[in-house]
Design a protein around this motif. Structure first.
Motif, PDB file in Angstrom:
ATOM      1  N   ALA A 239       0.814  -1.040  -0.043  1.00 15.02           N
ATOM      2  CA  ALA A 239       0.184  -0.212   0.263  1.00 15.02           C
ATOM      3  C   ALA A 239       1.031   1.592   0.237  1.00 15.02           C
ATOM      4  CB  ALA A 239      -1.001  -0.057   0.799  1.00 15.02           C
ATOM      5  N   CYS A 240       2.061   1.264   0.954  1.00 14.82           N
ATOM      6  CA  CYS A 240       2.704   2.430   0.988  1.00 14.82           C
ATOM      7  C   CYS A 240       3.395   2.533  -0.705  1.00 14.82           C
ATOM      8  CB  CYS A 240       3.889   2.290   2.128  1.00 14.82           C
ATOM      9  SG  CYS A 240       3.607   2.024   3.578  1.00 14.82           S
ATOM     10  N   ILE A 241       3.959   1.432  -1.970  1.00 17.32           N
ATOM     11  CA  ILE A 241       4.368   1.322  -2.552  1.00 17.32           C
ATOM     12  C   ILE A 241       3.478   2.389  -3.623  1.00 17.32           C
ATOM     13  CG2 ILE A 241       5.001   0.748  -4.731  1.00 17.32           C
ATOM     14  CD1 ILE A 241       6.643  -1.536  -2.890  1.00 17.32           C
ATOM     15  N   ASP A 242       2.466   1.784  -3.889  1.00 22.08           N
ATOM     16  CA  ASP A 242       0.748   2.398  -4.173  1.00 22.08           C
ATOM     17  C   ASP A 242       0.475   3.642  -3.951  1.00 22.08           C
ATOM     18  OD1 ASP A 242      -1.911   1.995  -5.933  1.00 22.08           O
ATOM     19  OD2 ASP A 242      -2.481   2.870  -3.986  1.00 22.08           O
ATOM     20  N   ALA A 243       0.562   4.409  -2.365  1.00 16.12           N
ATOM     21  CA  ALA A 243       0.720   5.006  -2.631  1.00 16.12           C
ATOM     22  C   ALA A 243       1.583   6.433  -2.929  1.00 16.12           C
ATOM     23  CB  ALA A 243      -0.428   5.420  -0.730  1.00 16.12           C
ATOM     24  N   ALA A 244       2.537   5.568  -2.533  1.00 15.94           N
ATOM     25  CA  ALA A 244       3.418   6.615  -3.019  1.00 15.94           C
ATOM     26  C   ALA A 244       3.679   7.167  -4.438  1.00 15.94           C
ATOM     27  CB  ALA A 244       5.201   5.484  -3.003  1.00 15.94           C
ATOM     28  N   GLY A 245       3.032   6.226  -5.645  1.00 14.02           N
ATOM     29  CA  GLY A 245       2.177   6.841  -6.867  1.00 14.02           C
ATOM     30  C   GLY A 245       3.852   6.675  -7.415  1.00 14.02           C
TER      31      GLY A 245
END
Length: 427
Positions: A239-245
């Motif tokens: 999720a962190c990777i995704d949220a980083a965009g």
């Protein structure tokens, strides 16, 4: 700079090499085991070694050659006058023997399929290592010509160590840096990329910025400090990777993969809750995971608890697809508990009640929306809203929007939001 689209194409081509390697080894090992049902564990192990040796060497060569051609193309495009790239493979007979012996433990329990699959995964991973080893070796050869290298994460199989290395940006080839860059964990999806610029923080791949990766590394360390079980921790790191965009992430990975990670995380939390079925257990496990997930996306998420007639605690049990909808739509709110005795919609946001739907075929969109509208019978006078996610059906954008318009146009639903495969709201 390598465009996000070009890098995604490179990753797809690499994935195909890995998939073929894994498929050929798995199919061959499984076929041998099934053709020799009476074979001992030792015989199956030795047969698998012979099969792996042939395929692994072959696919390592294919991967290394592909990487060498890519290196030459990038060098030419950047005006670097270098010798033709050399190939470097990582195949070692000793490693094949070790893998066969270790994975043969699965055969003791009668797991021919699991054994074959593990052998195939080794072939895939070794091909990827040969790909990266070829880039590392050529950068080492050309370091006096100013060539650097960077580690670029390409998906969710990214550990904290991977992010730490990636956050350094483009570095020069030294014994230490080469040694660190050659460290790849199982199923690692990082790619080593050559750089021909002087700036270590240069954006070698569109959307992959070292300073942002440094922020992500700090975020990973924070997630680790929460002390969650590994499955939940991995889901939150995804999720962190995704949220980083970043455009490279959006092109290289799909929402479907994130939903699968989130599903594994929430299932683990629910499994732990169901051992005791108390309110404390629900809050600590399911509530804790939802709260941490919300924190990653700067929203608030929770789950409704319900005490049944026997005094046991039940609670909302969202799946990964429903979690994906909530975080992509940036909806703060509570997942609601539902059962035959306690009917409910999926979610109560700050703006009202919402039903989440993820169709798997175009023909199912209308029936799912009709089903969503019926959930609101228990809530007279409340606005009827639904969200349709296309993570499993990316080709249905036009049909989903038409259905949304029809259902809101005739008043069956008051609002229907459609999310594309990457989580963007479609109009």
């Amino acid at each position: 700079m390598i465009s996000a689209a070009e890098f995604a194409a490179y990753n797809r081509a690499v994935a195909k090499i890995g998939d073929r390697a894994a498929s050929d080894v798995e199919a061959s090992v499984l076929a041998w085991c099934r053709a020799h049902e009476g074979a001992t564990v030792a015989e199956k192990r030795e047969a698998a070694k012979l099969i792996m040796e042939g395929f692994v060497q072959g696919y390592d060569d294919v991967a290394a050659e592909f990487a060498a051609q890519w290196y030459d193309g990038l060098a030419e495009r950047n005006g670097a006058r270098l010798q033709q790239a050399v190939t470097m493979t990582t195949y070692k007979p000793k490693s094949v023997d070790e893998v066969a012996r270790y994975q043969a433990k699965k055969l003791v329990k009668g797991g021919d399929a699991a054994f074959a699959r593990a052998c195939g995964e080794y072939a895939r991973n070794d091909a990827f290592r040969s790909l990266n080893e070829t880039i590392i070796s050529n950068v080492g050869r050309d370091k006096d010509r100013g060539v650097r290298f960077a580690r670029v994460p390409t998906g969710f199989e990214t550990c904290t160590f991977c992010i730490m290395l990636a956050s350094r940006g483009a570095v020069y080839h030294t014994r230490k840096s080469a040694g660190e860059f050659k460290h790849f964990h199982r199923n690692c999806d990082c790619k080593v990329v050559p750089g021909f610029e002087d700036d270590p923080d240069a954006e070698l791949v569109e959307g992959v910025r070292p300073e942002e990766l440094r922020d992500l590394w700090v975020r990973f360390k924070e997630v680790e400090s929460w002390g969650l079980p590994k499955v939940q921790e991995n889901a939150l790191k995804a999720a962190c990777i995704d949220a980083a965009g970043g455009e490279a992430y959006r092109v290289a990975i799909g929402g479907e993969t994130l939903a699968d990670y989130l599903d594994a995380g929430i299932k683990d939390a629910l499994k732990r809750f169901r051992r005791e079925k108390t309110t404390l257990s629900y809050d600590a496990n399911v509530g804790g995971f939802l709260s941490c997930l919300g924190d990653v996306y700067d929203i608030q998420l929770g789950g409704e608890r319900f005490i049944n007639s026997h005094g046991r605690c039940n609670g909302a049990d969202p799946n990964g697809e429903e979690l994906w909808i909530a975080v992509k739509a940036r909806m703060s709110g509570t997942f609601l508990y539902a059962s035959h005795e306690h009917p409910s919609v999926d979610f109560e946001s700050e703006d009202g009640l919402v039903e989440f739907k993820t169709p798997r075929s175009i023909g199912k969109i209308n029936s799912l929306l009709l089903n969503a509208s019926k959930k609101f019978v228990a809530y007279p006078g409340r606005e009827k809203a639904a969200v349709v996610s296309l993570i499993r059906l990316p080709e249905a954008e036009e049909g989903a929007l038409d259905s949304a318009g029809n259902f809101t146009g005739d008043g069956t639903l008051d609002e229907v939001m459609v999310l594309g495969q990457d989580g963007t709201r479609l109009k």
